[in-house]
Scaffold this motif. Structure first.
Motif, mmCIF file in Angstrom:
data_model
loop_
_atom_site.group_PDB
_atom_site.id
_atom_site.type_symbol
_atom_site.label_atom_id
_atom_site.label_comp_id
_atom_site.label_asym_id
_atom_site.label_seq_id
_atom_site.Cartn_x
_atom_site.Cartn_y
_atom_site.Cartn_z
ATOM 1 N N LEU A 62 -0.542 7.101 4.447
ATOM 2 C CA LEU A 62 0.468 5.876 3.730
ATOM 3 C C LEU A 62 -0.620 5.268 3.035
ATOM 4 N N ASP A 63 -1.732 4.835 3.036
ATOM 5 C CA ASP A 63 -3.058 4.630 2.005
ATOM 6 C C ASP A 63 -2.894 5.993 0.879
ATOM 7 N N ALA A 64 -2.637 7.278 1.301
ATOM 8 C CA ALA A 64 -2.787 8.141 0.216
ATOM 9 C C ALA A 64 -1.395 7.780 -0.702
ATOM 10 N N GLY A 70 0.793 4.031 -6.335
ATOM 11 C CA GLY A 70 0.619 2.653 -7.295
ATOM 12 C C GLY A 70 1.483 1.695 -6.380
ATOM 13 N N VAL A 71 1.793 2.353 -5.571
ATOM 14 C CA VAL A 71 3.067 1.780 -4.662
ATOM 15 C C VAL A 71 2.566 -0.034 -4.136
ATOM 16 N N ILE A 72 3.322 -1.128 -3.569
ATOM 17 C CA ILE A 72 2.728 -2.110 -3.189
ATOM 18 C C ILE A 72 2.382 -2.172 -1.814
ATOM 19 N N ALA A 73 3.128 -1.973 -0.941
ATOM 20 C CA ALA A 73 3.182 -2.077 0.569
ATOM 21 C C ALA A 73 3.563 -0.621 0.557
ATOM 22 N N ASP A 111 7.839 13.533 3.347
ATOM 23 C CA ASP A 111 7.615 15.258 3.364
ATOM 24 C C ASP A 111 5.961 14.750 3.762
ATOM 25 N N GLU A 112 5.515 14.333 3.873
ATOM 26 C CA GLU A 112 4.059 14.402 4.507
ATOM 27 C C GLU A 112 4.265 13.727 6.235
#
Lengths: 155, 79
Positions: A62-64, A70-73, A111-112
């Motif tokens: 999620l951090d990656a 560049g998403v917010i949350a 996918d990850e």
């Protein structure tokens, strides 16, 4: 935030919590239990998770995604335990300024997750059999190579 | 050295338990798996597995340290 839930996921509550006035887009993905896999009729399934590692690796994904798109949350919850047909197995919500990055991040994250997270699925079939998914050849000890790109090609 | 092992899915079925502490002379995950497989008759091969040490995926040649938690990871199927 990434978490594993041993019981049903309250998607409505998770969605309501994802609010930000800088966000013009909210993209939601639910992975649900389907009644068929590789030609066999599925009646139910179980997820087993290496929870400590899932929290670490899940949060890392999620951090990656935030860094990369560049998403917010981002919020993701994956089930463990027994699930019935139609149950939500994984809930993934992404808030972004615009839909482009929100859709892209959502796709990349799921996918990850499918490739990285130490979570295993045991399906129960109408025939009465059950089996660990992607392990058809493991029990027999065949010379079988699990290629992630080939196995993850379709839902 | 002493290591903490966790087993999941098919490996848990074949080992018969989910966690154990062992004493071993194995220096790498590859050596450790060879030792355990020989003892318990696992049907999975090295190339069907990944290995995690202290919750991070590592190479089969990674140097193990006393107190490490090692998990052999059968093919994953989350999401």
């Amino acid at each position: 935030m990434f978490s594993i839930s041993p019981g049903p996921i309250d998607g409505s509550a998770l969605g309501k919590a994802m609010q930000d006035h800088a966000a013009g887009a909210f993209v939601l993905f639910e992975g649900r239990v389907r009644n068929e896999n590789e030609g066999q009729v599925v009646t139910s399934l179980e997820y087993e998770a290496y929870e400590e590692m899932c929290h670490r690796q899940g949060q890392s994904i999620l951090d990656a995604a935030k860094e990369r798109f560049g998403v917010i949350a981002v919020t993701c919850v994956h089930r463990s335990g027994h699930l019935a047909l139609g149950d939500v197995a994984v809930w993934l919500g992404v808030l972004g300024s615009h839909r482009g990055e929100a859709f892209a991040a959502c796709r990349w994250i799921i996918d990850e997750i499918k490739v990285v997270l130490p979570i295993w699925k045991k399906e129960h079939y109408a025939s009465g059999d059950s089996g660990w998914v992607r392990c058809e050849a493991c029990a027999a000890g065949h010379d079988h190579h699990h290629s992630v790109t080939q196995d993850q090609a379709s839902e | 050295m002493k290591l903490q092992l966790r087993y999941f899915a098919l490996l848990r079925d074949q080992r018969g338990l989910g966690a154990e502490e062992i004493e071993t002379g194995a220096a790498t995950p590859a050596e450790l798996f060879s030792e355990l497989s020989g003892r318990h008759g696992f049907t999975l091969e090295l190339d069907q597995l990944k290995v995690a040490v202290n919750e991070q995926f590592v190479d089969w040649s990674h140097s193990l340290k006393s107190g490490d938690t090692v998990v052999f990871v059968p093919p994953v199927a989350g999401g």
